[in-house]
Design a protein around this motif. Structure first.
Motif, PDB file in Angstrom:
ATOM      1  N   UNK A 103       0.848  -1.208   0.000  1.00  0.00           N
ATOM      2  CA  UNK A 103       0.000   0.000   0.000  1.00  0.00           C
ATOM      3  C   UNK A 103       0.876   1.248   0.000  1.00  0.00           C
ATOM      4  N   UNK A 104       1.965   1.204   0.757  1.00  0.00           N
ATOM      5  CA  UNK A 104       2.876   2.351   0.779  1.00  0.00           C
ATOM      6  C   UNK A 104       3.507   2.529  -0.603  1.00  0.00           C
ATOM      7  N   UNK A 105       3.956   1.435  -1.213  1.00  0.00           N
ATOM      8  CA  UNK A 105       4.590   1.509  -2.534  1.00  0.00           C
ATOM      9  C   UNK A 105       3.636   2.104  -3.567  1.00  0.00           C
ATOM     10  N   UNK A 106       2.362   1.817  -3.385  1.00  0.00           N
ATOM     11  CA  UNK A 106       1.348   2.326  -4.323  1.00  0.00           C
ATOM     12  C   UNK A 106       1.280   3.847  -4.348  1.00  0.00           C
ATOM     13  N   UNK A 107       1.854   4.488  -3.347  1.00  0.00           N
ATOM     14  CA  UNK A 107       1.806   5.962  -3.276  1.00  0.00           C
ATOM     15  C   UNK A 107       2.990   6.608  -3.998  1.00  0.00           C
ATOM     16  N   UNK A 108       4.027   5.785  -4.297  1.00  0.00           N
ATOM     17  CA  UNK A 108       5.230   6.354  -4.917  1.00  0.00           C
ATOM     18  C   UNK A 108       4.877   6.916  -6.292  1.00  0.00           C
ATOM     19  N   UNK A 109       5.354   8.138  -6.542  1.00  0.00           N
ATOM     20  CA  UNK A 109       5.053   8.783  -7.825  1.00  0.00           C
ATOM     21  C   UNK A 109       3.874   9.748  -7.726  1.00  0.00           C
ATOM     22  N   UNK A 110       3.126   9.670  -6.607  1.00  0.00           N
ATOM     23  CA  UNK A 110       1.984  10.583  -6.467  1.00  0.00           C
ATOM     24  C   UNK A 110       2.402  11.835  -5.691  1.00  0.00           C
TER      25      UNK A 110
END
Ligand code: 5AD
Ligand code: SF4
Length: 464
Positions: free
Chosen positions: A397-404
């Motif tokens: 879930x944390x990785x899913x935020x990378x780039x935002x």
């Protein structure tokens, strides 16, 4: 409207203020408060600290230096009780060296039947004992203790009360707690809280808004609304939790709340959250178990399908909502299949984080009397599997935020680096980034660059 019968009468609060003024003339001293358990207890300690500061006392983190040491206890699980009891025991030596120090024990553990008597038998040097229903009487009780008398005041009344107008010394200048209701009516079969915190009672929207406005004036940017079951706020009156959120919209930049009971999570609340400018896209929704059979034994009054339906509604109405939960491993009678149902639910919901607990029997609750208790080693083994699964999902879930790019409330200076700050996204994830002290308290756009196992890294997007 709050139930007027439950409001602590104004003259009682006035009387406590008089005690505070009288004690303030004694010259003051230093205090230390040790807090165990949930945010509710942490906030109660802020009220105790507020009263002590009005009485001329200053905080210290050193037992040796303190003139009064308070233990605000928790009894929700055995380990919290044991830690408090152990630490109170360690004070025997200090009390011998410094007989004048006042040692007080309060909070949930003291509300348990027989607990205060047992404590006094075991630790006769404790000066002052009071329960959760007597917090507002602390100045009067403290005054008596200062006169050299032993004080033990526990009210085993279930109803409880609503104290208004007590001073509060908030620990954090950026994020603050605000209690909106007290007690719980749910009697989940594993839980001691309804026995020690009394029945549900809500403050009035008017008094909550007033307190939130005062918090905003002091510079607080984020308020966490607290209650054991915020979804039933206002029960028995015209007031309701969605109404409260509506009234609080815009009072501070950010609002969060906890805890919600899935059975009471209404469409109206989800709709209000979706339109609110202020409520963060984060939802703490304790599931406790993924097995219908165990949920029913727990007296949770919802099933897996209902829970998953609420999750789907939340995700539909509030894109990017982050979900967190509480889960108990090893409830009596939990089979391997029941536990696997919990694991499969965790995989299905994909929480940002979970508070996971080993079931701890609490004397007087329904579940403690059940015969089919799960062996300790099985409970521990299940908890480890649950934690391993959730850790993996948290990382994803944390990785899913990378780039935002996320709006981050900068909450403080990093403890390790003096040119770095930390803060939280609306969804509640912690972000570390380079930054300056003067940005603390501001909500800034941050480009998320990396994810660790518990936190994110990012770069603040500045105009310069
Ligand atoms: N044993 C283990 N966990 C418990 N909780 C409450 N009572 C118990 C107990 N007897 C957990 C629940 C609740 C959280 C605050 O503590 O998961 O949501
Ligand atoms: Fe305990 Fe259940 Fe009430 Fe939460 S809702 S405080 S778990 S009885």
């Amino acid at each position: 409207m709050a139930d007027l019968n439950l409001l602590v009468p104004e003259d009682e609060i006035e009387k406590q203020k008089e005690y505070m003024a009288r004690i303030a003339t004694f010259g003051g001293g230093k205090y230390k408060i040790n807090t165990y358990g949930c945010q509710m207890n942490e906030h109660d300690s802020e009220v105790l600290a507020g009263m002590l500061e009005q009485m001329g006392y200053n905080a210290t983190s050193d037992d040796e230096e303190a003139d009064v040491i308070l233990y605000n206890t928790c009894c929700v699980r055995d380990n919290a009780e044991r830690r408090a009891a152990g630490n109170i025991g360690i004070l025997a030596g200090l009390k011998k060296r410094k007989p004048g120090v006042i040692i007080g024990v309060c909070g949930c553990m003291m509300q348990e039947q027989g607990a205060a008597e047992n404590l006094l038998k075991l630790r006769p040097y404790v000066n002052l004992i009071f329960g959760t229903h007597n917090l507002h009487k602390f100045p009067e009780l403290f005054y008596t203790a200062l006169q050299g008398k032993k004080v033990k005041v526990i009210e085993q009344n279930d109803q409880g009360c609503i104290p208004e107008g007590l001073p509060i010394a908030r620990k954090n200048p950026i994020t603050g707690y605000l209690t909106i209701m007290y007690g719980c009516n749910n009697f989940c079969s594993y839980c001691i809280v309804p026995y020690v915190r009394g029945r549900e009672r809500s403050r009035s929207i008017a008094s909550i808004v007033k307190e939130a406005e005062e918090m905003a004036k002091t510079g607080i940017s984020e308020i966490m609304l607290l209650g054991q079951n915020v979804n039933s706020f206002g029960l028995g009156s015209e007031e309701s939790f969605p109404k409260l959120l509506h009234e609080l919209d815009g009072v501070v930049p950010r609002l969060r709340f906890m805890t919600s009971h899935p059975k009471d999570l209404s469409d109206a609340l989800i709709e209000e959250m979706a339109v609110s400018k202020t409520v963060c896209p984060q939802f703490h929704l304790p599931v406790q178990s993924g097995s219908d059979r165990i949920l029913s034994e727990m007296n949770r009054r919802y099933d897996r399908e209902h829970y998953l339906n609420r999750v789907a509604m939340l995700r539909q109405a509030i894109p990017n909502v982050g979900l967190t939960t509480d889960i108990i491993a090893g409830f009596p009678g939990e089979t391997e299949q029941d536990f696997e149902d919990t694991l499969s639910l965790v995989k299905e919901v994909r929480y940002d984080g979970a508070f996971t607990f080993i079931y701890s029997p609490r004397v007087g609750t329904g579940a403690a009397a059940m015969e089919n208790q799960v062996p300790e080693e099985v409970k521990h083994e299940r908890l480890s599997r649950l934690i391993a699964l959730q850790d993996e999902i948290t990382k994803e879930q944390l990785s899913g935020q990378v780039g935002s790019v996320q709006e981050v409330l900068i909450e403080g200076l990093s403890k390790r680096q003096n040119d770095a700050v930390y803060g939280r996204t609306g969804r509640g994830m912690t972000v570390n980034c380079k930054g300056k002290e003067e940005w603390i308290g501001h909500i800034l756009p941050v480009s998320i660059t990396d994810a660790g196992s518990n936190t994110l890294r990012g770069e603040i997007i500045t105009k310069e």
